[in-house]
Scaffold this motif. Structure first.
Motif, PDB file in Angstrom:
ATOM      1  N   SER A 124       0.851  -1.197   0.000  1.00 12.76           N
ATOM      2  CA  SER A 124       0.000   0.000   0.000  1.00 12.76           C
ATOM      3  C   SER A 124       0.882   1.240   0.000  1.00 12.76           C
ATOM      4  O   SER A 124       1.784   1.357   0.828  1.00 12.76           O
ATOM      5  CB  SER A 124      -0.893   0.029   1.243  1.00 12.76           C
ATOM      6  OG  SER A 124      -1.817  -1.027   1.225  1.00 12.76           O
ATOM      7  N   ILE A 125       0.640   2.149  -0.935  1.00  8.84           N
ATOM      8  CA  ILE A 125       1.459   3.360  -1.025  1.00  8.84           C
ATOM      9  C   ILE A 125       0.960   4.365   0.002  1.00  8.84           C
ATOM     10  O   ILE A 125      -0.221   4.693   0.036  1.00  8.84           O
ATOM     11  CB  ILE A 125       1.408   3.959  -2.442  1.00  8.84           C
ATOM     12  CG1 ILE A 125       2.056   2.978  -3.442  1.00  8.84           C
ATOM     13  CG2 ILE A 125       2.115   5.313  -2.492  1.00  8.84           C
ATOM     14  CD1 ILE A 125       1.907   3.380  -4.893  1.00  8.84           C
ATOM     15  N   PHE A 126       1.883   4.842   0.840  1.00  3.05           N
ATOM     16  CA  PHE A 126       1.539   5.842   1.840  1.00  3.05           C
ATOM     17  C   PHE A 126       1.951   7.245   1.421  1.00  3.05           C
ATOM     18  O   PHE A 126       1.341   8.226   1.843  1.00  3.05           O
ATOM     19  CB  PHE A 126       2.176   5.500   3.187  1.00  3.05           C
ATOM     20  CG  PHE A 126       1.651   4.234   3.796  1.00  3.05           C
ATOM     21  CD1 PHE A 126       0.333   3.841   3.638  1.00  3.05           C
ATOM     22  CD2 PHE A 126       2.489   3.416   4.528  1.00  3.05           C
ATOM     23  CE1 PHE A 126      -0.148   2.672   4.198  1.00  3.05           C
ATOM     24  CE2 PHE A 126       2.018   2.249   5.110  1.00  3.05           C
ATOM     25  CZ  PHE A 126       0.703   1.874   4.939  1.00  3.05           C
ATOM     26  N   THR A 127       3.020   7.345   0.626  1.00  6.23           N
ATOM     27  CA  THR A 127       3.468   8.652   0.176  1.00  6.23           C
ATOM     28  C   THR A 127       4.206   8.514  -1.143  1.00  6.23           C
ATOM     29  O   THR A 127       4.809   7.480  -1.423  1.00  6.23           O
ATOM     30  CB  THR A 127       4.361   9.329   1.234  1.00  6.23           C
ATOM     31  OG1 THR A 127       4.637  10.668   0.834  1.00  6.23           O
ATOM     32  CG2 THR A 127       5.665   8.580   1.431  1.00  6.23           C
ATOM     33  N   LEU A 128       4.112   9.550  -1.964  1.00  6.15           N
ATOM     34  CA  LEU A 128       4.903   9.619  -3.185  1.00  6.15           C
ATOM     35  C   LEU A 128       5.105  11.078  -3.551  1.00  6.15           C
ATOM     36  O   LEU A 128       4.332  11.946  -3.160  1.00  6.15           O
ATOM     37  CB  LEU A 128       4.299   8.832  -4.345  1.00  6.15           C
ATOM     38  CG  LEU A 128       2.921   9.135  -4.910  1.00  6.15           C
ATOM     39  CD1 LEU A 128       2.869  10.417  -5.703  1.00  6.15           C
ATOM     40  CD2 LEU A 128       2.521   7.999  -5.822  1.00  6.15           C
ATOM     41  N   ALA A 129       6.183  11.340  -4.296  1.00  3.73           N
ATOM     42  CA  ALA A 129       6.480  12.714  -4.698  1.00  3.73           C
ATOM     43  C   ALA A 129       7.443  12.709  -5.874  1.00  3.73           C
ATOM     44  O   ALA A 129       8.250  11.781  -6.023  1.00  3.73           O
ATOM     45  CB  ALA A 129       7.087  13.504  -3.537  1.00  3.73           C
ATOM     46  N   TYR A 130       7.355  13.757  -6.666  1.00  2.00           N
ATOM     47  CA  TYR A 130       8.318  13.973  -7.741  1.00  2.00           C
ATOM     48  C   TYR A 130       9.645  14.443  -7.153  1.00  2.00           C
ATOM     49  O   TYR A 130       9.672  15.138  -6.141  1.00  2.00           O
ATOM     50  CB  TYR A 130       7.813  15.045  -8.712  1.00  2.00           C
ATOM     51  CG  TYR A 130       6.819  14.531  -9.714  1.00  2.00           C
ATOM     52  CD1 TYR A 130       7.249  13.911 -10.891  1.00  2.00           C
ATOM     53  CD2 TYR A 130       5.454  14.658  -9.507  1.00  2.00           C
ATOM     54  CE1 TYR A 130       6.339  13.443 -11.818  1.00  2.00           C
ATOM     55  CE2 TYR A 130       4.541  14.184 -10.442  1.00  2.00           C
ATOM     56  CZ  TYR A 130       4.993  13.580 -11.588  1.00  2.00           C
ATOM     57  OH  TYR A 130       4.091  13.104 -12.508  1.00  2.00           O
ATOM     58  N   SER A 131      10.724  14.097  -7.823  1.00  3.73           N
ATOM     59  CA  SER A 131      12.048  14.573  -7.451  1.00  3.73           C
ATOM     60  C   SER A 131      12.171  16.056  -7.790  1.00  3.73           C
ATOM     61  O   SER A 131      11.699  16.495  -8.843  1.00  3.73           O
ATOM     62  CB  SER A 131      13.112  13.790  -8.218  1.00  3.73           C
ATOM     63  OG  SER A 131      14.367  14.406  -8.101  1.00  3.73           O
ATOM     64  N   SER A 132      12.836  16.815  -6.935  1.00  2.00           N
ATOM     65  CA  SER A 132      13.078  18.228  -7.236  1.00  2.00           C
ATOM     66  C   SER A 132      14.267  18.394  -8.178  1.00  2.00           C
ATOM     67  O   SER A 132      14.436  19.440  -8.797  1.00  2.00           O
ATOM     68  CB  SER A 132      13.311  19.020  -5.951  1.00  2.00           C
ATOM     69  OG  SER A 132      14.416  18.492  -5.258  1.00  2.00           O
ATOM     70  N   ASP A 133      15.088  17.355  -8.317  1.00  2.00           N
ATOM     71  CA  ASP A 133      16.263  17.411  -9.187  1.00  2.00           C
ATOM     72  C   ASP A 133      16.035  16.818 -10.572  1.00  2.00           C
ATOM     73  O   ASP A 133      16.685  17.212 -11.531  1.00  2.00           O
ATOM     74  CB  ASP A 133      17.442  16.672  -8.543  1.00  2.00           C
ATOM     75  CG  ASP A 133      17.915  17.349  -7.280  1.00  2.00           C
ATOM     76  OD1 ASP A 133      17.830  18.592  -7.209  1.00  2.00           O
ATOM     77  OD2 ASP A 133      18.343  16.633  -6.369  1.00  2.00           O
ATOM     78  N   SER A 134      15.159  15.847 -10.672  1.00  2.00           N
ATOM     79  CA  SER A 134      14.877  15.180 -11.938  1.00  2.00           C
ATOM     80  C   SER A 134      13.371  15.053 -12.050  1.00  2.00           C
ATOM     81  O   SER A 134      12.766  14.150 -11.474  1.00  2.00           O
ATOM     82  CB  SER A 134      15.556  13.809 -11.978  1.00  2.00           C
ATOM     83  OG  SER A 134      15.332  13.197 -13.217  1.00  2.00           O
ATOM     84  N   SER A 135      12.762  15.954 -12.787  1.00  2.00           N
ATOM     85  CA  SER A 135      11.316  16.168 -12.716  1.00  2.00           C
ATOM     86  C   SER A 135      10.448  15.029 -13.238  1.00  2.00           C
ATOM     87  O   SER A 135       9.231  15.089 -13.104  1.00  2.00           O
ATOM     88  CB  SER A 135      10.952  17.448 -13.455  1.00  2.00           C
ATOM     89  OG  SER A 135      11.265  17.320 -14.829  1.00  2.00           O
ATOM     90  N   MET A 136      11.031  13.987 -13.793  1.00  2.00           N
ATOM     91  CA  MET A 136      10.224  12.852 -14.233  1.00  2.00           C
ATOM     92  C   MET A 136      10.386  11.635 -13.323  1.00  2.00           C
ATOM     93  O   MET A 136       9.773  10.603 -13.552  1.00  2.00           O
ATOM     94  CB  MET A 136      10.575  12.477 -15.681  1.00  2.00           C
ATOM     95  CG  MET A 136      10.279  13.589 -16.677  1.00  2.00           C
ATOM     96  SD  MET A 136       8.581  14.208 -16.624  1.00  2.00           S
ATOM     97  CE  MET A 136       7.705  12.825 -17.321  1.00  2.00           C
ATOM     98  N   LEU A 137      11.198  11.758 -12.270  1.00  3.94           N
ATOM     99  CA  LEU A 137      11.366  10.671 -11.305  1.00  3.94           C
ATOM    100  C   LEU A 137      10.382  10.839 -10.156  1.00  3.94           C
ATOM    101  O   LEU A 137      10.200  11.944  -9.637  1.00  3.94           O
ATOM    102  CB  LEU A 137      12.782  10.655 -10.731  1.00  3.94           C
ATOM    103  CG  LEU A 137      13.908  10.195 -11.641  1.00  3.94           C
ATOM    104  CD1 LEU A 137      15.236  10.257 -10.891  1.00  3.94           C
ATOM    105  CD2 LEU A 137      13.655   8.793 -12.160  1.00  3.94           C
ATOM    106  N   VAL A 138       9.769   9.731  -9.771  1.00  4.10           N
ATOM    107  CA  VAL A 138       8.824   9.712  -8.658  1.00  4.10           C
ATOM    108  C   VAL A 138       9.292   8.669  -7.656  1.00  4.10           C
ATOM    109  O   VAL A 138       9.630   7.545  -8.040  1.00  4.10           O
ATOM    110  CB  VAL A 138       7.400   9.355  -9.155  1.00  4.10           C
ATOM    111  CG1 VAL A 138       6.453   9.188  -7.991  1.00  4.10           C
ATOM    112  CG2 VAL A 138       6.889  10.404 -10.121  1.00  4.10           C
ATOM    113  N   ALA A 139       9.327   9.031  -6.385  1.00  3.30           N
ATOM    114  CA  ALA A 139       9.648   8.087  -5.319  1.00  3.30           C
ATOM    115  C   ALA A 139       8.388   7.797  -4.521  1.00  3.30           C
ATOM    116  O   ALA A 139       7.561   8.687  -4.306  1.00  3.30           O
ATOM    117  CB  ALA A 139      10.727   8.658  -4.408  1.00  3.30           C
TER     118      ALA A 139
END
Length: 161
Positions: A124-139
């Protein structure tokens, strides 16, 4: 302006002007408990609210309290726990859910169009966000205690323990 959002488990999100503690917060109602809120970096008056029922609503803060959303969409079958606007692409956002998927969306004329979906391998995903350094990467982080990174340009995720 210095605005802050806060939300509760009564299907309400509120916006307050922190420069004036005496001001009355603006309020918006949604159909389920609020899970996350994100400002649209390309339209500074708009914000998205994700909910426990899996929906995402986008509001225009200039319309004030109790206005209807500009658009509402059923993004997931379970709670949409996180939401993030793409910093480099207008009208593009990603959602994460307890259904273990992240979904990439494009909004055209108030219609959500799913671009891609990925099982992030974190439970279950609790959090996700785009990278501030590489705008197409999501963690994303989730229930199994791991973190996964998704390069949305190539549409597959890599789990990082």
């Amino acid at each position: 302006m210095t605005w802050t959002f806060f939300f509760d488990f009564y299907k309400t999100c509120m916006q307050s002007d922190m420069r004036n503690p005496e001001s009355t917060p603006l309020q918006w109602q949604v159909n389920a408990d609020v899970e996350a809120i994100s400002w649209d970096p390309h339209n500074p008056h708009n914000f998205a609210v994700s909910s426990e029922d899996g929906s995402v609503s986008i509001f225009d803060s200039r319309q004030g309290s109790s206005c209807q959303p500009l658009v509402k969409h059923q993004a997931h079958s379970k709670a949409t726990t996180s939401i993030s606007f793409c910093p480099s692409m207008k009208d593009t956002l990603i959602t994460g859910s307890t259904d273990a998927t992240a979904k990439l969306w494009k909004i055209d004329d108030c219609i959500f169009k799913e671009i891609a979906s990925e099982n992030m391998g974190v439970g279950s995903i609790f959090t996700l966000a785009y990278s501030s350094d590489s705008s197409m990467l999501v963690a994303a982080g989730g229930a199994n205690g791991s973190v996964s990174v998704w390069d949305t340009k190539v549409c597959y995720a890599t789990t990082v323990v």
